[in-house]
Motif scaffolding. Structure first.
Motif, PDB file in Angstrom:
ATOM      1  N   THR B 100       0.815  -1.211   0.000  1.00  0.00           N
ATOM      2  CA  THR B 100       0.000   0.000   0.000  1.00  0.00           C
ATOM      3  C   THR B 100       0.850   1.263   0.000  1.00  0.00           C
ATOM      4  O   THR B 100       1.984   1.270   0.484  1.00  0.00           O
ATOM      5  CB  THR B 100      -0.907   0.062   1.246  1.00  0.00           C
ATOM      6  N   ILE B 101       0.267   2.320  -0.548  1.00  0.00           N
ATOM      7  CA  ILE B 101       0.918   3.630  -0.535  1.00  0.00           C
ATOM      8  C   ILE B 101       1.212   4.051   0.905  1.00  0.00           C
ATOM      9  O   ILE B 101       2.303   4.542   1.224  1.00  0.00           O
ATOM     10  CB  ILE B 101       0.029   4.689  -1.222  1.00  0.00           C
ATOM     11  N   SER B 102       0.261   3.822   1.793  1.00  0.00           N
ATOM     12  CA  SER B 102       0.461   4.298   3.166  1.00  0.00           C
ATOM     13  C   SER B 102       1.622   3.579   3.849  1.00  0.00           C
ATOM     14  O   SER B 102       2.346   4.177   4.643  1.00  0.00           O
ATOM     15  CB  SER B 102      -0.829   4.174   3.977  1.00  0.00           C
ATOM     16  N   SER B 103       1.829   2.300   3.525  1.00  0.00           N
ATOM     17  CA  SER B 103       2.956   1.600   4.148  1.00  0.00           C
ATOM     18  C   SER B 103       4.284   2.172   3.657  1.00  0.00           C
ATOM     19  O   SER B 103       5.254   2.257   4.406  1.00  0.00           O
ATOM     20  CB  SER B 103       2.880   0.091   3.875  1.00  0.00           C
ATOM     21  N   ILE B 104       4.313   2.578   2.405  1.00  0.00           N
ATOM     22  CA  ILE B 104       5.535   3.166   1.861  1.00  0.00           C
ATOM     23  C   ILE B 104       5.749   4.568   2.444  1.00  0.00           C
ATOM     24  O   ILE B 104       6.868   4.922   2.865  1.00  0.00           O
ATOM     25  CB  ILE B 104       5.474   3.237   0.319  1.00  0.00           C
ATOM     26  N   GLU B 105       4.677   5.354   2.486  1.00  0.00           N
ATOM     27  CA  GLU B 105       4.788   6.700   3.048  1.00  0.00           C
ATOM     28  C   GLU B 105       5.248   6.633   4.505  1.00  0.00           C
ATOM     29  O   GLU B 105       6.103   7.405   4.944  1.00  0.00           O
ATOM     30  CB  GLU B 105       3.439   7.432   2.952  1.00  0.00           C
ATOM     31  N   LYS B 106       4.696   5.684   5.244  1.00  0.00           N
ATOM     32  CA  LYS B 106       5.046   5.530   6.661  1.00  0.00           C
ATOM     33  C   LYS B 106       6.554   5.334   6.823  1.00  0.00           C
ATOM     34  O   LYS B 106       7.186   5.956   7.673  1.00  0.00           O
ATOM     35  CB  LYS B 106       4.292   4.308   7.204  1.00  0.00           C
ATOM     36  N   LYS B 107       7.120   4.478   5.981  1.00  0.00           N
ATOM     37  CA  LYS B 107       8.560   4.226   6.033  1.00  0.00           C
ATOM     38  C   LYS B 107       9.348   5.489   5.691  1.00  0.00           C
ATOM     39  O   LYS B 107      10.305   5.855   6.364  1.00  0.00           O
ATOM     40  CB  LYS B 107       8.937   3.133   5.014  1.00  0.00           C
ATOM     41  N   LEU B 108       8.937   6.149   4.615  1.00  0.00           N
ATOM     42  CA  LEU B 108       9.718   7.285   4.131  1.00  0.00           C
ATOM     43  C   LEU B 108       9.571   8.518   5.013  1.00  0.00           C
ATOM     44  O   LEU B 108      10.457   9.383   5.031  1.00  0.00           O
ATOM     45  CB  LEU B 108       9.332   7.618   2.680  1.00  0.00           C
ATOM     46  N   LEU B 109       8.446   8.599   5.755  1.00  0.00           N
ATOM     47  CA  LEU B 109       8.257   9.751   6.637  1.00  0.00           C
ATOM     48  C   LEU B 109       9.298   9.793   7.754  1.00  0.00           C
ATOM     49  O   LEU B 109       9.489  10.825   8.388  1.00  0.00           O
ATOM     50  CB  LEU B 109       6.833   9.755   7.224  1.00  0.00           C
ATOM     51  N   VAL B 117       4.779   9.722  -3.313  1.00  0.00           N
ATOM     52  CA  VAL B 117       4.659   8.290  -3.590  1.00  0.00           C
ATOM     53  C   VAL B 117       3.456   8.030  -4.485  1.00  0.00           C
ATOM     54  O   VAL B 117       2.391   8.611  -4.304  1.00  0.00           O
ATOM     55  CB  VAL B 117       4.477   7.484  -2.278  1.00  0.00           C
ATOM     56  N   MET B 118       3.629   7.141  -5.451  1.00  0.00           N
ATOM     57  CA  MET B 118       2.513   6.675  -6.262  1.00  0.00           C
ATOM     58  C   MET B 118       2.621   5.158  -6.342  1.00  0.00           C
ATOM     59  O   MET B 118       3.677   4.581  -6.079  1.00  0.00           O
ATOM     60  CB  MET B 118       2.561   7.307  -7.650  1.00  0.00           C
ATOM     61  N   MET B 139      -0.453  10.889  -0.797  1.00  0.00           N
ATOM     62  CA  MET B 139      -0.828  12.164  -0.186  1.00  0.00           C
ATOM     63  C   MET B 139      -0.034  13.360  -0.666  1.00  0.00           C
ATOM     64  O   MET B 139      -0.550  14.456  -0.767  1.00  0.00           O
ATOM     65  CB  MET B 139      -0.636  12.050   1.330  1.00  0.00           C
ATOM     66  N   HIS B 140       1.246  13.149  -0.890  1.00  0.00           N
ATOM     67  CA  HIS B 140       2.119  14.291  -1.183  1.00  0.00           C
ATOM     68  C   HIS B 140       2.482  14.408  -2.657  1.00  0.00           C
ATOM     69  O   HIS B 140       3.217  15.312  -3.044  1.00  0.00           O
ATOM     70  CB  HIS B 140       3.405  14.205  -0.349  1.00  0.00           C
ATOM     71  N   ALA B 141       1.966  13.491  -3.461  1.00  0.00           N
ATOM     72  CA  ALA B 141       2.219  13.604  -4.893  1.00  0.00           C
ATOM     73  C   ALA B 141       1.191  14.559  -5.460  1.00  0.00           C
ATOM     74  O   ALA B 141       0.021  14.523  -5.075  1.00  0.00           O
ATOM     75  CB  ALA B 141       2.098  12.231  -5.555  1.00  0.00           C
ATOM     76  N   ASP B 142       1.632  15.461  -6.358  1.00  0.00           N
ATOM     77  CA  ASP B 142       0.641  16.378  -6.895  1.00  0.00           C
ATOM     78  C   ASP B 142       0.211  16.017  -8.307  1.00  0.00           C
ATOM     79  O   ASP B 142       0.661  15.046  -8.883  1.00  0.00           O
ATOM     80  CB  ASP B 142       1.093  17.840  -6.773  1.00  0.00           C
ATOM     81  N   LEU B 143      -0.675  16.872  -8.833  1.00  0.00           N
ATOM     82  CA  LEU B 143      -1.298  16.612 -10.127  1.00  0.00           C
ATOM     83  C   LEU B 143      -0.257  16.383 -11.216  1.00  0.00           C
ATOM     84  O   LEU B 143      -0.389  15.485 -12.051  1.00  0.00           O
ATOM     85  CB  LEU B 143      -2.153  17.826 -10.490  1.00  0.00           C
ATOM     86  N   GLU B 144       0.806  17.202 -11.182  1.00  0.00           N
ATOM     87  CA  GLU B 144       1.832  17.084 -12.221  1.00  0.00           C
ATOM     88  C   GLU B 144       2.553  15.747 -12.160  1.00  0.00           C
ATOM     89  O   GLU B 144       2.962  15.203 -13.184  1.00  0.00           O
ATOM     90  CB  GLU B 144       2.873  18.198 -12.059  1.00  0.00           C
ATOM     91  N   ASP B 145       2.728  15.249 -10.934  1.00  0.00           N
ATOM     92  CA  ASP B 145       3.389  13.947 -10.802  1.00  0.00           C
ATOM     93  C   ASP B 145       2.544  12.874 -11.474  1.00  0.00           C
ATOM     94  O   ASP B 145       3.055  11.989 -12.164  1.00  0.00           O
ATOM     95  CB  ASP B 145       3.597  13.603  -9.326  1.00  0.00           C
TER      96      ASP B 145
END
Lengths: 331, 317
Positions: B100-109, B117-118, B139-145
């Motif tokens: 999941t995205i959240s598991s990756i974000e959790k690690k990188l935070l 992250v996508m 959460m932190h990836a924007d439209l351009e990404d």
């Protein structure tokens, strides 16, 4: 001596279709998209002007006529794209109008080259006949076509047909006795694929996907896999192995397919279609058509054609259509 | 822009082959890393002009868009290793099924306040530029990404954004879909051979028929059932064949397959979320070589049963 239409002259050549239904429409759409022949060099004929495909053909710029004789006069390569049991009537009608230049290509399932040659030999010494089995994806230029060559057709005629049909997909020559197997496989194949795609989309929807996305993803997955296989030297089993990582989702899914005899169903399908094709061919060779089958066609309109007399057709039981004695009166 | 791949296996090979055929990025702007230099795919990548390295950190430094293309249970190790090297420019795209995205974000935070992250699910036909890809945005990836990723993935097939909760269903359908198709073509070819065709011709015709039908459906507004009807003329060969397929529950088998693949994906995701990996699974990976990477310490991993990999006490330096 025969005046041959050289393969290089394909763009100066005229193409005719006896019949203006699904197949004629699909081929014309493919040919014109491929730019292999201009629409105004194509003529299609049908007694039924109400077919939706007739309107489409007209829109594409094809010359439409109700006269099969006119389609014959205006063409060099003449596709017979009518239902198999109409073929004998058509051959009787246009037989006198066939000339040296004509290449007759029959697309009718189950109708043998020899039955067509037999009919045409009443009118000329060496009719050039070929037989092909194609499929509807010619409409998007991804068809699968095989063809067989008759007694009097030459190598150049084969090359010409191959050039035409290769513009709308895969095309190769085969021995005529393989054509019913090809019908079972790639003739009917798109129907198996459409059924599979409907079911795959159902699976996607069951697991939460919106319908449109599910249809899209399923079709794209099949298309991509087929393209990989066509572009690869590898065995389909090898490619399947590469998708199935240890303990993963794909191998779990494959197990269920195998448990249900998925492969066997597809072999059954190819076999059933092939066998039915042979049955239809056998019935045609018997030269008998049931009245019910005749009724299902636009026979009334066929009978209205100049050159066809009602005496040649009887709607009593078991009509004998290839009998010379009931031959069509010539105009 | 530079693209990096953590991993140098089947998926990386397929994506690079597709991207370079599409001309969307030059191979010298692509870096791929794997501890295992003997992979046949690694050799092929090198031949294509990709920069191959055994150092994941080097890949991170050389890239702007970073694809995580390793097996799901390797992901935590990789994130711990490269976490400190992620910068603001980096867009992390995970291709790992079930992660999941959240598991990756959790690690990188742990290393960064706003990691971009996508997550995407693609399939092997990207290799011939006819892939099917979906992606979800963190959460932190924007439209351009999102647009950037879509541009990349559209060069190798169909690509669309979805909500993350649909990704396991997509895995069941188009992720595993090619395997169903290869099986089908093998069987169709068997049918053709049974009825007298030579094998090569049978495989060719079967694959071409499937390709043509799929193309017709994609180009058409019509329902697949309508297209099927158009092929099945009265009393003809096709409707006879369709009957035997239906009699055998053909459709049901395919629904079962999509469901099974989706459920297994959810299982794998659940196991990953539990943050426990069995010893056997670890043994199956190139863990030893992962541990040889600079920055990864052996104290973080034990080979007892039920290991918790995300515990702060086992955090790597």
């Amino acid at each position: 001596s025969c005046v041959k239409v050289k393969a290089s002259g394909i763009n100066r050549m005229s193409v005719g279709f006896i019949g203006a239904g699904q197949l004629a429409h699909a081929l014309v759409k493919g040919f014109t998209a491929a730019g292999v022949i201009a629409a105004h060099r194509i003529t299609a004929s049908s007694p039924d002007t109400n077919l939706p495909t007739v309107a489409e053909l007209r829109k594409m710029g094809v010359n439409f006529t109700i006269s099969n004789k006119e389609a014959t006069h205006k063409s060099d390569v003449l596709f017979l794209a009518v239902k198999p049991h109409i073929i004998p009537f058509v051959l009787d009608e246009i037989g006198p109008d066939i000339e040296d230049r004509h290449l007759i290509v029959s697309c009718a399932a189950g109708v043998t080259i020899s039955s067509i040659e037999k009919k045409l030999l009443q009118y000329r010494a060496d009719p050039k006949v070929m037989r092909c089995m194609t499929n509807t994806p010619v409409v998007v230029r991804e068809g699968a076509t095989v063809y067989a060559t008759g007694t009097h057709a030459e190598v150049e005629d084969g090359k010409l047909l191959e050039q035409l049909m290769a513009s709308v997909g895969f095309c190769t020559e085969v021995e005529e006795d393989l054509i019913d197997a090809v019908t079972g496989l790639s003739g009917s194949g798109p129907a198996y694929a459409f059924t599979a795609l409907d079911a795959l989309a159902d699976g996607g929807v069951k697991m939460g996907l919106p319908r449109r996305l599910a249809v899209r993803l399923g079709a794209q997955a099949l298309l991509g896999a087929a393209k990989m296989l066509l572009d690869s030297e590898e065995h389909p089993g090898e490619l399947k192995d590469q998708v199935c990582s240890p303990g993963g989702a794909s191998i779990h899914a494959l197990h269920l397919l195998e448990s249900g005899g998925f492969r066997s169903l597809l072999i059954n399908a190819v076999e059933a279609s092939c066998i039915r094709t042979r049955e239809l061919q056998f019935l045609a060779d018997q030269e008998k058509i049931s009245p019910a089958a005749i009724k299902k066609t636009t026979l009334d309109k066929v009978l209205q054609q100049p050159g066809i007399s009602a005496t040649s057709v009887a709607t009593k039981n078991r009509v004998n259509l290839f009998n010379n004695r009931s031959g069509v009166k010539k105009v």
